[in-house]
Design a protein around this motif. Structure first.
Motif, PDB file in Angstrom:
ATOM      1  N   VAL A 127       0.897  -1.253   0.001  1.00  6.36           N
ATOM      2  CA  VAL A 127      -0.013  -0.096   0.002  1.00  6.36           C
ATOM      3  C   VAL A 127       0.854   1.067  -0.149  1.00  6.36           C
ATOM      4  CG1 VAL A 127      -1.792   1.540   1.274  1.00  6.36           C
ATOM      5  CG2 VAL A 127      -1.830  -1.144   1.234  1.00  6.36           C
ATOM      6  N   VAL A 128       0.563   2.101  -0.989  1.00  7.42           N
ATOM      7  CA  VAL A 128       1.384   3.369  -1.003  1.00  7.42           C
ATOM      8  C   VAL A 128       0.349   4.481  -1.183  1.00  7.42           C
ATOM      9  CG1 VAL A 128       3.417   2.450  -1.986  1.00  7.42           C
ATOM     10  CG2 VAL A 128       1.713   3.429  -3.558  1.00  7.42           C
ATOM     11  N   SER A 129       0.812   5.701  -0.701  1.00  5.70           N
ATOM     12  CA  SER A 129      -0.014   6.798  -0.894  1.00  5.70           C
ATOM     13  C   SER A 129       0.630   8.188  -0.818  1.00  5.70           C
ATOM     14  CB  SER A 129      -0.781   6.938   0.493  1.00  5.70           C
ATOM     15  OG  SER A 129       0.317   7.201   1.754  1.00  5.70           O
ATOM     16  N   LEU A 130      -0.465   9.102  -1.336  1.00  3.80           N
ATOM     17  CA  LEU A 130       0.290  10.449  -1.576  1.00  3.80           C
ATOM     18  C   LEU A 130      -0.711  11.553  -0.848  1.00  3.80           C
ATOM     19  CD1 LEU A 130       2.322  12.403  -3.260  1.00  3.80           C
ATOM     20  CD2 LEU A 130       0.473  12.487  -5.124  1.00  3.80           C
ATOM     21  N   VAL A 131       0.052  12.390  -0.168  1.00  2.00           N
ATOM     22  CA  VAL A 131      -1.007  13.140   0.791  1.00  2.00           C
ATOM     23  C   VAL A 131      -0.652  14.616   0.019  1.00  2.00           C
ATOM     24  CG1 VAL A 131      -1.252  14.085   2.987  1.00  2.00           C
ATOM     25  CG2 VAL A 131      -0.708  11.818   2.993  1.00  2.00           C
ATOM     26  N   VAL A 132      -1.636  15.361  -0.275  1.00  3.14           N
ATOM     27  CA  VAL A 132      -1.547  16.572  -0.878  1.00  3.14           C
ATOM     28  C   VAL A 132      -2.079  17.510   0.103  1.00  3.14           C
ATOM     29  CG1 VAL A 132      -2.296  18.018  -2.657  1.00  3.14           C
ATOM     30  CG2 VAL A 132      -1.415  15.723  -3.264  1.00  3.14           C
ATOM     31  N   ASN A 133      -1.154  18.736   0.567  1.00  2.47           N
ATOM     32  CA  ASN A 133      -1.638  19.696   1.308  1.00  2.47           C
ATOM     33  C   ASN A 133      -0.627  20.818   1.126  1.00  2.47           C
ATOM     34  OD1 ASN A 133       0.790  19.325   2.731  1.00  2.47           O
ATOM     35  ND2 ASN A 133      -0.114  18.075   4.196  1.00  2.47           N
ATOM     36  N   GLU A 134      -1.033  22.079   1.869  1.00  2.00           N
ATOM     37  CA  GLU A 134      -0.382  23.167   1.431  1.00  2.00           C
ATOM     38  C   GLU A 134       1.236  23.043   1.394  1.00  2.00           C
ATOM     39  OE1 GLU A 134      -3.778  24.397   4.104  1.00  2.00           O
ATOM     40  OE2 GLU A 134      -2.453  22.673   4.019  1.00  2.00           O
ATOM     41  N   GLN A 135       1.809  22.056   1.950  1.00  2.00           N
ATOM     42  CA  GLN A 135       3.067  21.861   1.615  1.00  2.00           C
ATOM     43  C   GLN A 135       3.818  21.020   0.561  1.00  2.00           C
ATOM     44  OE1 GLN A 135       1.781  21.412   5.056  1.00  2.00           O
ATOM     45  NE2 GLN A 135       2.328  23.590   5.112  1.00  2.00           N
ATOM     46  N   SER A 136       2.614  20.504  -0.324  1.00  2.00           N
ATOM     47  CA  SER A 136       3.034  19.920  -1.336  1.00  2.00           C
ATOM     48  C   SER A 136       3.136  20.645  -2.841  1.00  2.00           C
ATOM     49  CB  SER A 136       1.571  18.698  -1.693  1.00  2.00           C
ATOM     50  OG  SER A 136       1.588  18.036  -0.266  1.00  2.00           O
ATOM     51  N   ALA A 137       3.944  20.266  -3.347  1.00  2.00           N
ATOM     52  CA  ALA A 137       4.383  20.742  -4.863  1.00  2.00           C
ATOM     53  C   ALA A 137       2.802  20.952  -5.651  1.00  2.00           C
ATOM     54  CB  ALA A 137       5.332  20.155  -5.679  1.00  2.00           C
ATOM     55  N   VAL A 138       2.150  19.481  -5.624  1.00  2.00           N
ATOM     56  CA  VAL A 138       0.890  19.411  -6.254  1.00  2.00           C
ATOM     57  C   VAL A 138       0.013  20.477  -5.771  1.00  2.00           C
ATOM     58  CG1 VAL A 138      -1.049  17.785  -6.571  1.00  2.00           C
ATOM     59  CG2 VAL A 138       1.363  16.899  -6.293  1.00  2.00           C
ATOM     60  N   TYR A 139      -0.008  20.789  -4.651  1.00  2.00           N
ATOM     61  CA  TYR A 139      -1.291  21.983  -3.991  1.00  2.00           C
ATOM     62  C   TYR A 139      -0.920  23.157  -4.809  1.00  2.00           C
ATOM     63  CZ  TYR A 139      -3.726  24.188  -0.561  1.00  2.00           C
ATOM     64  OH  TYR A 139      -5.066  25.250  -0.090  1.00  2.00           O
ATOM     65  N   THR A 140       0.216  23.463  -5.269  1.00  2.00           N
ATOM     66  CA  THR A 140       0.437  24.892  -5.862  1.00  2.00           C
ATOM     67  C   THR A 140      -0.071  24.935  -7.258  1.00  2.00           C
ATOM     68  OG1 THR A 140       2.964  24.566  -5.459  1.00  2.00           O
ATOM     69  CG2 THR A 140       2.220  26.173  -7.156  1.00  2.00           C
ATOM     70  N   TYR A 141      -0.789  23.628  -8.051  1.00  2.00           N
ATOM     71  CA  TYR A 141      -1.403  23.777  -9.168  1.00  2.00           C
ATOM     72  C   TYR A 141      -2.856  23.501  -8.527  1.00  2.00           C
ATOM     73  CZ  TYR A 141       2.927  24.431 -11.083  1.00  2.00           C
ATOM     74  OH  TYR A 141       4.380  24.766 -11.482  1.00  2.00           O
ATOM     75  N   LEU A 142      -3.006  22.702  -7.900  1.00  2.00           N
ATOM     76  CA  LEU A 142      -4.223  22.018  -7.449  1.00  2.00           C
ATOM     77  C   LEU A 142      -4.648  22.087  -6.101  1.00  2.00           C
ATOM     78  CD1 LEU A 142      -6.417  20.469  -9.512  1.00  2.00           C
ATOM     79  CD2 LEU A 142      -5.456  18.363  -8.618  1.00  2.00           C
ATOM     80  N   PRO A 143      -5.112  23.137  -5.519  1.00  4.30           N
ATOM     81  CA  PRO A 143      -4.987  23.706  -4.389  1.00  4.30           C
ATOM     82  C   PRO A 143      -6.338  22.867  -3.452  1.00  4.30           C
ATOM     83  CG  PRO A 143      -5.776  25.364  -5.537  1.00  4.30           C
ATOM     84  CD  PRO A 143      -5.591  24.297  -6.614  1.00  4.30           C
ATOM     85  N   HIS A 144      -6.155  21.846  -3.399  1.00  8.17           N
ATOM     86  CA  HIS A 144      -7.017  20.885  -2.443  1.00  8.17           C
ATOM     87  C   HIS A 144      -6.283  19.969  -1.566  1.00  8.17           C
ATOM     88  CE1 HIS A 144     -10.739  22.205  -4.715  1.00  8.17           C
ATOM     89  NE2 HIS A 144      -9.955  22.171  -5.699  1.00  8.17           N
ATOM     90  N   LYS A 145      -6.885  19.698  -0.515  1.00  6.37           N
ATOM     91  CA  LYS A 145      -6.310  18.845   0.415  1.00  6.37           C
ATOM     92  C   LYS A 145      -6.797  17.435   0.095  1.00  6.37           C
ATOM     93  CE  LYS A 145      -5.658  21.997   4.079  1.00  6.37           C
ATOM     94  NZ  LYS A 145      -5.962  22.415   5.445  1.00  6.37           N
ATOM     95  N   PHE A 146      -6.011  16.495  -0.192  1.00  3.96           N
ATOM     96  CA  PHE A 146      -6.822  15.060  -0.547  1.00  3.96           C
ATOM     97  C   PHE A 146      -5.692  14.087  -0.315  1.00  3.96           C
ATOM     98  CE2 PHE A 146      -5.166  16.952  -4.644  1.00  3.96           C
ATOM     99  CZ  PHE A 146      -4.685  16.146  -5.132  1.00  3.96           C
ATOM    100  N   THR A 147      -5.795  12.790  -0.431  1.00  2.00           N
ATOM    101  CA  THR A 147      -4.922  11.658  -0.304  1.00  2.00           C
ATOM    102  C   THR A 147      -5.279  10.615  -1.349  1.00  2.00           C
ATOM    103  OG1 THR A 147      -4.671  11.736   2.006  1.00  2.00           O
ATOM    104  CG2 THR A 147      -4.252   9.678   1.060  1.00  2.00           C
ATOM    105  N   ILE A 148      -4.251  10.362  -2.104  1.00  2.00           N
ATOM    106  CA  ILE A 148      -4.365   9.040  -3.188  1.00  2.00           C
ATOM    107  C   ILE A 148      -3.827   7.897  -2.713  1.00  2.00           C
ATOM    108  CG2 ILE A 148      -4.390   8.358  -5.673  1.00  2.00           C
ATOM    109  CD1 ILE A 148      -3.810  11.248  -6.315  1.00  2.00           C
ATOM    110  N   LYS A 149      -4.430   6.913  -2.501  1.00  2.00           N
ATOM    111  CA  LYS A 149      -4.011   5.692  -1.986  1.00  2.00           C
ATOM    112  C   LYS A 149      -4.317   4.476  -3.018  1.00  2.00           C
ATOM    113  CE  LYS A 149      -4.523   4.941   2.529  1.00  2.00           C
ATOM    114  NZ  LYS A 149      -4.846   4.399   3.765  1.00  2.00           N
ATOM    115  N   LEU A 150      -2.760   3.764  -3.136  1.00  2.00           N
ATOM    116  CA  LEU A 150      -2.801   2.593  -3.947  1.00  2.00           C
ATOM    117  C   LEU A 150      -2.495   1.241  -3.407  1.00  2.00           C
ATOM    118  CD1 LEU A 150      -0.683   3.856  -7.107  1.00  2.00           C
ATOM    119  CD2 LEU A 150      -3.164   2.982  -7.221  1.00  2.00           C
ATOM    120  N   ARG A 151      -3.275   0.064  -3.596  1.00  2.00           N
ATOM    121  CA  ARG A 151      -3.072  -1.024  -3.227  1.00  2.00           C
ATOM    122  C   ARG A 151      -2.908  -2.050  -4.231  1.00  2.00           C
ATOM    123  NH1 ARG A 151      -4.694  -6.000  -1.256  1.00  2.00           N
ATOM    124  NH2 ARG A 151      -3.836  -6.571   0.852  1.00  2.00           N
ATOM    125  N   TYR A 152      -1.480  -2.537  -4.382  1.00  2.00           N
ATOM    126  CA  TYR A 152      -1.381  -3.628  -5.435  1.00  2.00           C
ATOM    127  C   TYR A 152      -1.403  -5.030  -4.566  1.00  2.00           C
ATOM    128  CZ  TYR A 152      -0.820  -0.328  -9.213  1.00  2.00           C
ATOM    129  OH  TYR A 152      -1.051   0.524 -10.038  1.00  2.00           O
TER     130      TYR A 152
END
Length: 332
Positions: A127-152
């Motif tokens: 299980v891996v995850s990506l947490v996006v918040n104000e500290q994330s590079a992703v947040y610069t362009y997509l200003p939302h707080k969210f988590t993406i989780k993948l399980r293989y």
């Protein structure tokens, strides 16, 4: 004795979590976008996914779209890099100069956290995850707080994939998602692409402009495309960079790739949340192609069609979107 284990190791010099179960093995690269880079049948030497060679690793990391299973969020092209949403317009970088568009989102190269890996009696998983918040590079362009989780997980039933997006913020966020899955053809060692037949649960082909953006109209399917959604077709019959509606057949939304000589079919069953199929075959070059399950139509926020029809999904605060998929092998 069959092997069933999950462990931290390396793949071409990159940190990887390896999964092994009986005849199968898989590897994920958490620090290169959570890319599931390998799925193999060790017993037969078969590699189902297009893997980078050691010499290709630097170019792969710089542009990780044609190896393994890259994660796209939000996927594909957006006109002039603009993403209108909920009364605002987000500006994404224009990273495809030829079209003047933004391409493929912001998570495919991020470092994902490894939450856990291990085994049960019936599978080996990670299980891996990506947490996006104000500290994330992703947040610069997509200003939302969210988590993406993948399980293989791998088991006797092949490779299982579970993806989940959870809105952790206080406002409604867009949930546009795709996998840029890259499949070998041929996948049997020493096989010939000429022996391969592709089936895909497509409906209509979208008409695209010179900027590779949908006009909102459909184009008639060619005889080969009709074969693709019917009995199957040689995957490299012409150069493909096409976008189709997804129409489930027999209750499933899937690709089937058959090696007719060896009597083996690779099935990629992706679930019905994916409203679109993209297919790209590297200019009709034998070796690999990308059947890409995608939630949304290209450039969806700019298209005046019903949101459910074009997969322009939203998540309210606290809401979750999830879907599962599976890669497995059956006799043709």
């Amino acid at each position: 004795m069959s092997e069933n284990r999950a462990f931290e190791g390396t793949y071409q010099g990159e940190k990887a979590i390896w999964l092994k179960y009986d005849r199968y093995e898989a590897a994920i690269l958490p620090e290169v976008g959570g890319n599931l880079i390998a799925f193999r049948d060790v017993a037969s030497g078969t590699q189902y996914l297009h893997e980078p060679t050691l010499d290709e690793m630097e170019s792969f990391k710089a542009r990780p779209f044609i190896h393994g299973i890259p994660v796209l969020f939000p996927p594909n092209r957006f006109e002039d890099g603009k993403f209108p949403w909920n009364g605002r317009t987000y500006q994404f970088p224009v990273n495809e100069p030829a079209t003047g568009n933004h391409l493929h989102g912001f998570v495919h190269s991020e470092t994902w956290a490894v939450e856990e890996f291990g085994t049960t009696a019936g599978e080996s998983y990670v299980v891996v995850s990506l947490v996006v918040n104000e500290q994330s590079a992703v947040y610069t362009y997509l200003p939302h707080k969210f988590t993406i989780k993948l399980r293989y997980a791998i088991s006797a039933d092949g490779l299982h994939q579970h993806v989940m997006v959870r809105n952790e913020g206080d406002d409604v966020m867009p949930c546009l998602f795709a996998f840029h899955t890259s499949v070998n053809a041929p996948f049997v060692p020493g096989g010939s692409a000429q022996d391969y037949r592709l089936k895909l649960t497509i409906g209509e082909r979208w008409e695209m402009s010179e900027r590779m953006l949908p006009t909102g109209n459909y184009q008639p399917l060619s005889s080969n495309e009709e074969l693709m959604k019917g009995d199957g077709v040689y995957p490299f019959f012409e150069s493909l960079d096409n976008h189709y509606t997804a129409v489930a057949q027999n209750g499933r939304n899937r690709m089937e790739l058959t090696d007719t000589k060896h009597g083996i079919t690779l099935v990629y069953d992706v679930g019905t949340s994916y409203k679109q199929w993209m297919i790209w075959n590297n200019g009709a070059t034998e070796g690999f192609f990308c059947p890409e399950p995608q939630i949304n139509l290209v450039n969806a926020p700019h298209v005046d069609l019903p949101a459910d029809e074009i997969g322009l999904y939203s998540l309210a605060p606290g809401e979750i979107w999830e879907e599962t998929g599976r890669l497995y092998v059956k006799k043709a």
